[in-house]
Design an enzyme around this catalytic site. Structure first.
Site, PDB file in Angstrom:
ATOM      1  N   SER A 165       0.832  -1.210   0.000  1.00  0.00           N
ATOM      2  CA  SER A 165       0.000   0.000   0.000  1.00  0.00           C
ATOM      3  C   SER A 165       0.865   1.259   0.000  1.00  0.00           C
ATOM      4  O   SER A 165       0.508   2.266  -0.628  1.00  0.00           O
ATOM      5  CB  SER A 165      -0.969   0.003   1.183  1.00  0.00           C
ATOM      6  OG  SER A 165      -0.298   0.197   2.401  1.00  0.00           O
ATOM      7  N   HIS A 187       8.368   3.060   9.349  1.00  0.00           N
ATOM      8  CA  HIS A 187       8.065   2.164  10.468  1.00  0.00           C
ATOM      9  C   HIS A 187       6.783   2.633  11.143  1.00  0.00           C
ATOM     10  O   HIS A 187       6.611   3.837  11.391  1.00  0.00           O
ATOM     11  CB  HIS A 187       9.217   2.176  11.480  1.00  0.00           C
ATOM     12  CG  HIS A 187       9.008   1.238  12.624  1.00  0.00           C
ATOM     13  ND1 HIS A 187       9.133  -0.132  12.504  1.00  0.00           N
ATOM     14  CD2 HIS A 187       8.643   1.471  13.913  1.00  0.00           C
ATOM     15  CE1 HIS A 187       8.875  -0.695  13.673  1.00  0.00           C
ATOM     16  NE2 HIS A 187       8.578   0.255  14.540  1.00  0.00           N
ATOM     17  N   GLU A 189      21.375  -0.655  12.875  1.00  0.00           N
ATOM     18  CA  GLU A 189      20.604  -0.824  14.106  1.00  0.00           C
ATOM     19  C   GLU A 189      19.133  -0.942  13.736  1.00  0.00           C
ATOM     20  O   GLU A 189      18.587  -0.062  13.065  1.00  0.00           O
ATOM     21  CB  GLU A 189      20.824   0.378  15.034  1.00  0.00           C
ATOM     22  CG  GLU A 189      20.051   0.283  16.340  1.00  0.00           C
ATOM     23  CD  GLU A 189      20.192   1.541  17.178  1.00  0.00           C
ATOM     24  OE1 GLU A 189      19.597   1.573  18.274  1.00  0.00           O
ATOM     25  OE2 GLU A 189      20.872   2.486  16.746  1.00  0.00           O
ATOM     26  N   ASN A 226      13.398   3.846   5.155  1.00  0.00           N
ATOM     27  CA  ASN A 226      12.365   2.900   5.587  1.00  0.00           C
ATOM     28  C   ASN A 226      11.234   3.680   6.251  1.00  0.00           C
ATOM     29  O   ASN A 226      11.431   4.796   6.728  1.00  0.00           O
ATOM     30  CB  ASN A 226      12.973   1.898   6.586  1.00  0.00           C
ATOM     31  CG  ASN A 226      11.968   0.847   7.043  1.00  0.00           C
ATOM     32  OD1 ASN A 226      11.272   0.246   6.230  1.00  0.00           O
ATOM     33  ND2 ASN A 226      11.879   0.630   8.343  1.00  0.00           N
ATOM     34  N   GLN A 279      -1.614   7.885   7.448  1.00  0.00           N
ATOM     35  CA  GLN A 279      -0.528   8.856   7.618  1.00  0.00           C
ATOM     36  C   GLN A 279       0.750   8.396   6.913  1.00  0.00           C
ATOM     37  O   GLN A 279       1.495   9.215   6.368  1.00  0.00           O
ATOM     38  CB  GLN A 279      -0.258   9.093   9.104  1.00  0.00           C
ATOM     39  CG  GLN A 279      -1.439   9.640   9.878  1.00  0.00           C
ATOM     40  CD  GLN A 279      -1.975  10.923   9.262  1.00  0.00           C
ATOM     41  OE1 GLN A 279      -1.226  11.850   8.976  1.00  0.00           O
ATOM     42  NE2 GLN A 279      -3.287  10.975   9.037  1.00  0.00           N
ATOM     43  N   MET A 283      10.177  -7.218   4.690  1.00  0.00           N
ATOM     44  CA  MET A 283      10.271  -7.888   5.986  1.00  0.00           C
ATOM     45  C   MET A 283      11.534  -8.752   6.085  1.00  0.00           C
ATOM     46  O   MET A 283      11.470  -9.961   6.278  1.00  0.00           O
ATOM     47  CB  MET A 283       9.008  -8.717   6.242  1.00  0.00           C
ATOM     48  CG  MET A 283       7.735  -7.908   6.175  1.00  0.00           C
ATOM     49  SD  MET A 283       7.711  -6.514   7.332  1.00  0.00           S
ATOM     50  CE  MET A 283       7.567  -7.399   8.883  1.00  0.00           C
TER      51      MET A 283
END
Length: 217
Positions: free
Chosen positions: A19, A114, A148, A112, A178, A95
Site C-alpha cells: 500500500s 516504520h 541498528e 524505511n 498517515q 520484511m
C-alpha cells in the site's frame, strides 16, 4: 509530468501488499519527481508486485529461501538492485533484517517507514503494543536505515491519537493513512536535493534536525 532525466531513479523493496508502494506510484503519476526503476520482492505472492505490474513498472522476485543465509541473499539483492542504478532504495514493508554490509553499501540512500513514533515500539506488533502501553499517541516514522534495527536517523513523523475504544486494526488503519502521506513527502525532499544524511544526522534544507520533522495535521 517531468521528463525522466529530471526524475530521481529509485528501487522499491516489498514483501507484502504494497500500500505504501501504491502511494508512491500515485504520487509519481502526479508530480513526485521520481522514476521507479523496479519493484523487488522476496516473496512471489506479494500483492505489491501486481500493483507494480499494473503501473507498467518492472518487477523481480528474489526468494530468500533459495539462499544459504542472510549474507548470500543480500549479496544477490545488491547485485539486482544495482543493475537498475537507483539513487535511492526505498523499503516499503520489506520484511527482512538487512546485513551491515547491505546497509553500508547504500548508506545515506536507503530509507524505511516504520509504524510507530520511533524510538518507541521498534520491531513488530507496534499497534498492539501501543494500545497495551496505554499510549496517548501513536504514528509512523520515516528514517534513514543503519545497521541498528529501526534505529537510523529519524526524518519525518506523523501522529494519530490512540482512542479509548481502539482495536489493533482500527489504529493500524489510521496510522497507515498517515504513512501514505509522509513517505512520498520524505522521498520528495530527497529527490529535490533537500534531504540527506551527514555523519548519522538528518539534514533538511541544510539544517541538521535535532528531532524529526512532523507532518502538520
Amino acid at each position: 509530468m517531468q521528463e525522466s532525466a529530471k526524475r530521481l531513479p529509485i528501487v522499491v523493496l516489498i514483501s507484502g501488499g504494497g500500500s505504501n508502494l501504491q502511494a508512491i506510484i500515485d504520487a509519481a503519476n502526479n508530480d513526485l519527481p521520481v522514476e521507479i526503476r523496479a519493484v523487488i520482492s522476496n516473496r512471489s505472492d506479494a500483492y505489491g508486485l501486481e500493483r507494480a505490474q499494473q503501473a507498467a513498472i518492472p518487477t523481480a522476485v528474489l526468494d530468500h529461501t533459495h539462499y544459504e543465509g542472510r549474507e548470500a541473499f543480500d549479496t544477490a539483492l545488491i547485485e539486482l538492485i544495482d543493475s537498475h542504478q537507483p539513487q535511492l532504495v526505498v523499503l516499503a514493508g520489506f520484511m527482512r533484517i538487512l546485513t551491515p554490509e547491505f546497509v553500508r553499501h547504500y548508506q545515506g540512500r536507503l530509507i524505511n517507514i516504520h509504524p510507530s513514533l520511533l524510538p518507541e515500539f521498534r520491531g513488530l506488533h507496534t499497534h498492539r503494543r501501543a494500545i497495551e502501553a496505554a499510549a496517548s499517541h501513536h504514528g509512523a516514522t520515516v528514517h534513514f536505515v543503519t545497521d541498528e534495527l529501526d534505529g537510523g536517523p529519524l526524518i519525518l513523523q506523523a501522529q494519530v491519537p490512540v482512542l479509548a475504544d481502539d482495536s489493533e486494526e482500527l489504529l493500524a488503519a489510521r496510522v497507515l493513512e498517515q504513512e501514505h502521506k509522509i513517505y512520498p513527502l520524505a522521498i520528495r525532499w530527497f529527490a529535490e536535493g533537500r534531504l540527506e544524511m551527514r555523519d548519522h544526522t538528518v539534514v533538511l534544507d541544510n539544517q541538521p534536525l535535532e528531532k524529526p520533522a512532523q507532518l502538520e495535521a
